[in-house]
Structures are given as structure tokens and as C-alpha cells.
Design an enzyme around this catalytic site. Structure first.
Site, PDB file in Angstrom:
ATOM      1  N   ASN A  45      34.471  82.731  13.674  1.00  0.00           N
ATOM      2  CA  ASN A  45      34.493  84.106  14.185  1.00  0.00           C
ATOM      3  C   ASN A  45      34.981  85.063  13.103  1.00  0.00           C
ATOM      4  OD1 ASN A  45      37.032  82.809  14.670  1.00  0.00           O
ATOM      5  ND2 ASN A  45      37.565  84.239  16.289  1.00  0.00           N
ATOM      6  N   ILE A  46      34.390  86.248  13.118  1.00  0.00           N
ATOM      7  CA  ILE A  46      34.669  87.282  12.109  1.00  0.00           C
ATOM      8  C   ILE A  46      34.943  88.574  12.867  1.00  0.00           C
ATOM      9  CG2 ILE A  46      33.749  88.537  10.121  1.00  0.00           C
ATOM     10  CD1 ILE A  46      31.756  86.125   9.776  1.00  0.00           C
ATOM     11  N   CYS A  56      31.233  86.151  17.160  1.00  0.00           N
ATOM     12  CA  CYS A  56      31.783  84.840  17.526  1.00  0.00           C
ATOM     13  C   CYS A  56      31.297  83.763  16.548  1.00  0.00           C
ATOM     14  CB  CYS A  56      31.329  84.439  18.921  1.00  0.00           C
ATOM     15  SG  CYS A  56      32.045  85.396  20.251  1.00  0.00           S
ATOM     16  N   GLU A  58      29.940  80.915  17.200  1.00  0.00           N
ATOM     17  CA  GLU A  58      28.642  80.344  17.594  1.00  0.00           C
ATOM     18  C   GLU A  58      27.507  81.213  17.063  1.00  0.00           C
ATOM     19  OE1 GLU A  58      31.294  80.999  19.407  1.00  0.00           O
ATOM     20  OE2 GLU A  58      31.358  79.842  21.253  1.00  0.00           O
ATOM     21  N   CYS A  94      31.307  82.192  24.889  1.00  0.00           N
ATOM     22  CA  CYS A  94      31.238  83.399  25.724  1.00  0.00           C
ATOM     23  C   CYS A  94      29.799  83.594  26.215  1.00  0.00           C
ATOM     24  CB  CYS A  94      31.733  84.617  24.962  1.00  0.00           C
ATOM     25  SG  CYS A  94      30.513  85.294  23.807  1.00  0.00           S
TER      26      CYS A  94
HETATM   27  N1  THU Z   1      35.369  83.856  20.187  1.00  0.00           N
HETATM   28  C1  THU Z   1      34.446  83.038  19.583  1.00  0.00           C
HETATM   29  O1  THU Z   1      34.301  83.032  18.350  1.00  0.00           O
HETATM   30  N2  THU Z   1      33.671  82.270  20.375  1.00  0.00           N
HETATM   31  C2  THU Z   1      33.777  82.227  21.733  1.00  0.00           C
HETATM   32  O2  THU Z   1      32.937  81.621  22.375  1.00  0.00           O
HETATM   33  C3  THU Z   1      34.890  82.877  22.411  1.00  0.00           C
HETATM   34  C4  THU Z   1      35.577  83.930  21.613  1.00  0.00           C
HETATM   35  C5  THU Z   1      36.209  84.704  19.333  1.00  0.00           C
HETATM   36  C6  THU Z   1      35.919  86.169  19.428  1.00  0.00           C
HETATM   37  C7  THU Z   1      37.242  86.762  18.981  1.00  0.00           C
HETATM   38  O3  THU Z   1      37.255  86.820  17.554  1.00  0.00           O
HETATM   39  C8  THU Z   1      38.284  85.743  19.420  1.00  0.00           C
HETATM   40  O4  THU Z   1      37.565  84.551  19.673  1.00  0.00           O
HETATM   41  C9  THU Z   1      39.042  86.152  20.677  1.00  0.00           C
HETATM   42  O5  THU Z   1      38.181  86.491  21.706  1.00  0.00           O
END
Ligand code: THU
Length: 140
Positions: A45-46, A56, A58, A94
Site C-alpha cells: 500500500n502507498i 491498496c 492488492e 477492501c
Molecule cells: N489497505 C490495503 O492496502 N489493502 C486492503 O485491502 C485494506 C486496506 C491499506 C489502505 C491504507 O493504506 C491502509 O491499509 C489502512 O486502510
């Protein structure tokens, strides 16, 4: 998919998590996306100071792969948890990421692999995570 392959994918997701950029949430996520011909694309995630541009893990993995010409995918492993702590809970994708998967994956075949450790690994079919999902078939 056999258990050894799942473990390999989870390990790649744990590695990918190390690159997460999360100065706002401090919640680090890693993903590892397996193509039909056996390549693994990693993503993290960035986050953004403006919050909504955050990507995210994914979607980072999917967009890396798709932008390299990949179109056929078998499974994605996802791990997440508080920065600087080892993973301890499952981190389900998500809704937005599930929707992105719908464009490139057969929901009855594509596997989403979640792990709370290298020992506790669970896998789900995309169709069970996004029942009655809207996808490319709805536009044809
Ligand atoms: N996040 C993800 O990278 N993948 C997910 O499926 C759930 C949430 C990240 C987004 C954000 O940077 C952090 O987690 C908190 O929501």
C-alpha cells in the site's frame, strides 16, 4: 492450489509488505499476485497526504502486472497489520480491490489467500468475497 504454493505466495506478500508507505495509517499491507504462467507480482500500500489517492497493496500488484501486459491470474495472497509488528490477523481485501479483481479474474476460479501467520492460511474464491459482483460480463 497446493499448500506449498500458497506458503510461497504468502512469503512473497510478507516481503512485499516491507516496502509499504504508510505515514498516515501506520498499517502495512503486502500482496503477491500469481499469474497463470507462474510469475509473481508483489505490491504494497502507498498512501498520500491527500488521503484519497492512496492505493491498496492488492491494486498496486494488479496494476503493476496489468501494465506489464499480464491478463491471466490464478491467486493473490494478502497480509497486513500494524507497521513494525508481525502479522497476527487476517487482512481481507477492501471492496474496491475486490471490484478490480472482477475485471481480470474468473470469480469462480480466482483464489484470495489470507494469512495471519505462515501457519494460519485461509483461501476464498473471489465469488464468495464479492457475491453477485458486477463485472465485464454485465456489459457484453
Ligand atoms: N489497505 C490495503 O492496502 N489493502 C486492503 O485491502 C485494506 C486496506 C491499506 C489502505 C491504507 O493504506 C491502509 O491499509 C489502512 O486502510
Amino acid at each position: 492450489m497446493d499448500l506449498n504454493k500458497k506458503i510461497e505466495l504468502v512469503k512473497a506478500a510478507i516481503e512485499a509488505r516491507n516496502a509499504a508507505y504508510t505515514p498516515y495509517s501506520h498499517f502495512n499491507v503486502g500482496a503477491a499476485l500469481l499469474t497463470k504462467d507462474g510469475k509473481i507480482y508483489k505490491g504494497c500500500n502507498i498512501e498520500s497526504a491527500a488521503y484519497t489517492p492512496t492505493c491498496c497493496a492488492e491494486r498496486t500488484a494488479f496494476f503493476k502486472a496489468v501494465s506489464e501486459g499480464e491478463r491471466n491470474f490464478v491467486a493473490i495472497a494478502v497480509v497486513g497489520g500494524k507497521k513494525d509488528e508481525p502479522i497476527s490477523e487476517l487482512c481481507p481485501p477492501c471492496g474496491v480491490c475486490r471490484q478490480v479483481m472482477m475485471d481480470f479474474c474468473d470469480p469462480c476460479e480466482f483464489e484470495v489467500i489470507l494469512a495471519s501467520s505462515k501457519e494460519e492460511i485461509k483461501s476464498f474464491k473471489l465469488k464468495d468475497l464479492l457475491p453477485l459482483g458486477f463485472g465485464p460480463g454485465n456489459l457484453s
